[in-house]
Design a protein around this motif. Sequence first.
Motif, PDB file in Angstrom:
ATOM      1  N   TYR A 123       1.299  -1.187  -0.235  1.00  0.00           N
ATOM      2  CA  TYR A 123      -0.289   0.187  -0.267  1.00  0.00           C
ATOM      3  C   TYR A 123       0.622   0.969   0.254  1.00  0.00           C
ATOM      4  O   TYR A 123       2.100   1.699   1.061  1.00  0.00           O
ATOM      5  CB  TYR A 123      -0.723  -0.144   1.015  1.00  0.00           C
ATOM      6  N   GLU A 124       0.565   2.083  -1.033  1.00  0.00           N
ATOM      7  CA  GLU A 124       1.013   3.071  -0.866  1.00  0.00           C
ATOM      8  C   GLU A 124       0.698   4.323  -1.327  1.00  0.00           C
ATOM      9  O   GLU A 124      -0.538   4.973  -1.547  1.00  0.00           O
ATOM     10  CB  GLU A 124       2.613   3.237  -2.220  1.00  0.00           C
ATOM     11  N   ILE A 125       0.812   5.260  -1.003  1.00  0.00           N
ATOM     12  CA  ILE A 125       0.437   6.652  -0.667  1.00  0.00           C
ATOM     13  C   ILE A 125       1.439   8.064  -1.333  1.00  0.00           C
ATOM     14  O   ILE A 125       2.095   8.010  -0.374  1.00  0.00           O
ATOM     15  CB  ILE A 125      -0.676   7.257   0.449  1.00  0.00           C
ATOM     16  N   PHE A 126       1.385   9.052  -1.445  1.00  0.00           N
ATOM     17  CA  PHE A 126       2.441  10.305  -2.186  1.00  0.00           C
ATOM     18  C   PHE A 126       1.080  11.412  -2.110  1.00  0.00           C
ATOM     19  O   PHE A 126       0.184  11.049  -2.930  1.00  0.00           O
ATOM     20  CB  PHE A 126       3.530   9.457  -2.438  1.00  0.00           C
ATOM     21  N   GLN A 127       1.858  12.536  -2.053  1.00  0.00           N
ATOM     22  CA  GLN A 127       1.461  13.409  -2.735  1.00  0.00           C
ATOM     23  C   GLN A 127       2.567  14.339  -3.077  1.00  0.00           C
ATOM     24  O   GLN A 127       3.807  14.209  -2.802  1.00  0.00           O
ATOM     25  CB  GLN A 127       0.667  14.891  -1.574  1.00  0.00           C
TER      26      GLN A 127
END
Length: 550
Positions: A123-127
Amino acid sequence: MSNSLNPARQGSANNPLFAFTYYKPRNVDLNTYINNNINPVSGGALGSTDRNRYDPYGIGSFAYGLQNDNRVQKENNLLANIDVNIKILPWLSGLVRTNTNFYNIAYERKNRGAGIAFAGGDYEIFQNTNKSYRVQGLLNASKQLSSDFELNASIGAETYQKNLNNSAFYNRSVTNGGLKIPDVYSISNSLNPATTTAYPNFGERTDAVYVYGDITWKNMLTLNFSGRNDWSSALTYRDGHGNYSYIYPSVGLSWIFTELPVFQNNSILSFGKLRASYSYTGLSARPQQTNTDGYFKLQDGTFNNANGGNQSVYGFSDNILKNDDFKNELDKEFEIGTNLGFFKNRLNFDVAYYKKNSYNQILSFALPQESGVTSQALNSGNIQNQGVEVLITGKPIESRDFNWNASVTFTRNRNKIISLAPGVENYDLDLAFGNDITSVARVGEQYGSLITGYGYSYYQKKDASGNPIASPSNGKKVLGNTGYGTTGGYYTFVRSQDYDGTRKNLGTMMENYLASTRQELSYKDFSLSFQIDAKNWRFNGIWNSSIWIS
């Protein structure tokens, strides 16, 4: 604002088109594996257990990744500007302009586990956010100096600022080692401690003053000119020194010779123009490159010195040797051309020849490992581009109801590496097919020469002194086993780099020429248009062409 779901994977085996046509056998029913890609016994990808039985070609596992590695990217982009025009005198006006650009990317990846019982996964999130604005002021003059001379000129200044004062950030969090609970997508569900990276995006500022304009004599002879001075923060060091100020001018001359009396009322030549120009163009460095690369500092970790004491480790940041004298990159370009119109401009030619040399490009060069650093960025190189550009437009049919407009373009560019850094003859640019092919810049050759050691090797018999001698086997492809795995442990054609260490030049990634045509036909209120584009390369003596129709 845009929202994209599962964009096509890029690069070799990750791209479905490439994977199914290049890596997989042609005699297999792909749909059988694509539609049944979960292992019926253990869960996860089809090949998670007993692969030889369930997924011998790896097609099901590949399809599982396509269908269960889901990615969503949202992009928000705000563009805004304000213009204020001021009339000062009949021939003099002012303009104050400001604009801003706010850009944000939000990305989320949910990758279902492919192991037994759906173990694994990510699971990965970035901004990522970037903010910039520009403020510009101009004085514009347009004045008839006399019955023969007309002047148009502008003088101005501007400031461009991006991500100043830590106003824009990058942050990324990703699980590590898989998910504790399958199909639960959160950073806290990471099997091992998750990895988080966050930092402000580098800021930069460029201030500039400039002047540009033209002087025209009798509506046929025009002198163009421009000059600009930039002050760039990207070329400024921490202590305030640096080559941060640089000037780049340009000049051009054009002559519409059909304004001469001898060409008036000419039924064949409707318009004729000759032009020539010479220009400089400046380019700054990467933001904060002068303030991040190669600074000597305390590093992580310690070691025991000769006296048994604990010693701190000092070194250069990112193992890069600092360059304390960066200069701006600089392009110098000369161009001559002509515009010709025939038969009341129903047939037009625009032909140009150009020669452009790019200097002081900032490139990173590898250094010997024993030096304690890995690389240093230098101003280097002289890359030359020269060629011709041709545009032909015409109106074969022109009537009240039916019209046909046509255009043809042709471009031929010749590129050459004049020089790199002192003592450097080769510079690696990129890799393809893993490490099979390397794109390089070589002095004396075109940019992007394609070099490989994976080509066939050819036998050449030699005497005891290593000199070539005659043999009926000379020139034949070599069969063998290198003994260290590159031929898979069996006899096959031996790669040239494994046989005698040679690497072959296949050609260049630069096109031999570009061509296109666009056709537009209309009949009353109906219209039809199409475009054909073509490219041509030459690899190792073999001509390759590609054509696109849209």
